[in-house]
Design an enzyme around this catalytic site. Structure first.
Site, mmCIF file in Angstrom:
data_model
loop_
_atom_site.group_PDB
_atom_site.id
_atom_site.type_symbol
_atom_site.label_atom_id
_atom_site.label_comp_id
_atom_site.label_asym_id
_atom_site.label_seq_id
_atom_site.Cartn_x
_atom_site.Cartn_y
_atom_site.Cartn_z
ATOM 1 N N CYS A 225 19.505 17.427 -6.494
ATOM 2 C CA CYS A 225 20.710 17.556 -5.681
ATOM 3 C C CYS A 225 20.509 18.619 -4.602
ATOM 4 O O CYS A 225 20.177 19.770 -4.928
ATOM 5 C CB CYS A 225 21.880 17.946 -6.569
ATOM 6 S SG CYS A 225 23.405 18.306 -5.676
ATOM 7 N N CYS B 209 23.235 21.675 -5.240
ATOM 8 C CA CYS B 209 23.134 22.677 -6.299
ATOM 9 C C CYS B 209 21.767 22.744 -6.967
ATOM 10 O O CYS B 209 21.518 23.660 -7.758
ATOM 11 C CB CYS B 209 24.203 22.431 -7.358
ATOM 12 S SG CYS B 209 23.840 21.024 -8.441
ATOM 13 N N CYS C 95 25.064 13.719 -8.714
ATOM 14 C CA CYS C 95 24.509 14.895 -9.373
ATOM 15 C C CYS C 95 25.143 15.053 -10.751
ATOM 16 O O CYS C 95 26.347 14.882 -10.913
ATOM 17 C CB CYS C 95 24.751 16.138 -8.529
ATOM 18 S SG CYS C 95 24.130 17.662 -9.294
ATOM 19 N N CYS D 5 27.126 18.872 -10.451
ATOM 20 C CA CYS D 5 28.193 19.217 -9.514
ATOM 21 C C CYS D 5 28.858 17.937 -9.028
ATOM 22 O O CYS D 5 28.567 16.851 -9.518
ATOM 23 C CB CYS D 5 27.652 20.057 -8.340
ATOM 24 S SG CYS D 5 26.687 19.127 -7.111
ATOM 25 N N ASP E 169 -3.074 18.026 7.467
ATOM 26 C CA ASP E 169 -3.143 18.035 6.013
ATOM 27 C C ASP E 169 -3.059 16.600 5.507
ATOM 28 O O ASP E 169 -2.043 15.930 5.685
ATOM 29 C CB ASP E 169 -1.982 18.875 5.470
ATOM 30 C CG ASP E 169 -1.943 18.944 3.959
ATOM 31 O OD1 ASP E 169 -2.776 18.288 3.304
ATOM 32 O OD2 ASP E 169 -1.074 19.655 3.429
#
Length: 434
Positions: free
Chosen positions: A197, A200, A238, A241, A358
């Site tokens: 999430c 949170c 989530c 939350c 990269d």
């Protein structure tokens, strides 16, 4: 449109001249140098060129060039459209695009994810289209949750109408501070960058996927039933939350899109793959935000056959190569969806500045899907890719150049997947076919 100040007129004219000279001398398409010259002479040129136009900004990790092209094609139904068709998606490219079409009442600009806050603040664009966020150019790009956070801050307090893909949690989080959001369920095949999430940090829970219905017919669910079923399948939330997937107004349902009134429109576009149907759904939502209904926009979308070389088929000595672009793990997943499993395939990877130097992202791509077909590997970082394929137990042939790889093919069709600079090098060999 309001007349530009004299200084801005001069800067715009000199920029156009520089772009023309660049094209005539074969140095490039002029879409960057023209804007750089203009901005050197008038640093506020982008703001002045954007004034009095209706603008849409298109941003995402993958698909923004194609979606920009689709939206532009649709809005041509309403009048002239200024756009950065070749993907020059930073302010210099935007200046060049708007200068080249100085009287166009509409503008559709592809914008690099990192530059979106700056460009939105400068142009005051009325519409922003946000499609997906995933890892890309890891040696020089910020963490994608930081990009989403910058989007949130940029959109907060602005009257901009945002069109956003609610199936991508990071995009949803980035768009959720906007004053007005139209949510589109465009799907999200690549999920490895959004299991947590962004609000949170807790784990995201996702609904089960389902197989799609084909076209509407006897015994098929109604559009409202389809909306409910797809919404359940693509739901995420989530566990810790209240952050969850919002209800979409537009729904991509396999070969069709369901609009906010529950009408189902078969897309039937010429661009291949699930990702391009998602791009088309976003394009239709943006078009309607400009006041263009689906029945007028969709035929325009169906006219688009290739985008800056993507999906173009080129020919040499009886060999017909279809060019596919893949710049990061999510892009490779979509390219594999488009590639014909019955054909040989050429893979080309570079690691120049525009690609990101990269190449560790190659280990995030599941190449096992290539087993059972002839695979040819080339590009400046062909050994990196060869090692990755060897670990995945995918047999391949290593070649020094793309020309050598193509020459090894029997007459007929072959698919080519290349990352950004490798793709552009291949295009150059065929006169930058578009």
């Amino acid at each position: 449109m309001t007349q530009l100040p004299l200084r801005a007129q001069l800067a715009s004219a000199l920029g156009r001249s520089a772009a023309t000279l660049s094209r005539m001398t074969g140095r490039g398409d002029g879409s960057v140098i023209g804007g750089r010259v203009g901005l050197m002479l008038e640093p506020d040129l982008l703001r002045q060129l954007a004034r009095d136009r209706r603008l849409a900004l298109i941003s995402a990790t993958n698909g923004k060039t194609t979606t920009t092209r689709l939206i532009t094609s649709a809005l041509l139904e309403m009048g002239e459209v200024a756009t950065n068709a070749f993907g020059a998606n930073m302010p210099a490219g935007h200046v060049s695009a708007l200068s080249q079409h100085k009287h166009a009442p509409y503008g559709v600009l592809e914008v690099d994810e990192k530059y979106l806050p700056e460009v939105l603040d400068t142009t005051g664009a009325g519409v922003v289209c946000l499609m997906n966020l995933s890892r890309d150019q890891m040696d020089r790009a910020a963490e994608i949750w930081l990009l989403a956070q910058k989007w949130r801050r940029a959109l907060s307090g602005k009257p901009t109408h945002v069109i956003a893909n609610c199936d991508d949690p990071l995009v949803t989080w980035g768009a959720s501070t906007a004053a007005k959001v139209t949510w589109v369920s465009g799907g999200q095949r690549w999920k490895d960058d959004s299991w947590s999430c962004p609000e949170c940090g807790g784990p995201l829970e996702r609904g089960e996927q389902r197989s799609s219905w084909g076209e509407s017919g006897p015994g098929m669910p109604t559009s409202h039933e389809a909306v409910a079923t797809i919404s359940t399948a693509r739901h995420w939330a989530c566990r810790e939350c209240t952050f969850h997937r919002p209800e979409p107004q537009w729904i991509l349902d396999d070969e069709a899109v369901i609009d906010p009134r529950g009408r189902r429109w078969v897309l039937d576009i010429q661009l291949p793959g699930t990702a391009n149907r998602s791009n088309a759904a976003m394009a239709l939502a943006v078009s309607e935000a400009f006041g263009l209904p689906v029945e007028r926009a969709l035929p325009r979308l169906r006219e688009v056959t290739s985008v800056a070389g993507r999906y173009t088929t080129v020919e040499r000595d009886g060999r017909h190569a279809r060019l596919l672009l893949a710049k990061n793990p999510a892009g490779w997943l979509e390219a594999f969806d488009v590639a014909d499993r019955s054909l040989p395939i050429i893979l080309s990877v570079n690691a120049q500045g525009p690609d990101g130097r990269d190449t560790s992202w190659l280990w995030d791509v599941d190449y096992r899907i290539l087993r059972g077909r002839p695979v040819f590997v080339t590009g400046e970082r062909r050994l990196d890719l060869a090692l990755r394929l060897d670990v995945a137990n995918v047999p391949f042939t290593l070649t020094d150049t793309f020309a050598a790889a193509l020459a090894m093919q029997p007459p007929g069709r072959v698919d080519v997947i290349a990352n950004y600079t490798a793709f552009q090098q291949i295009r150059s060999e065929f006169g930058r076919a578009v």
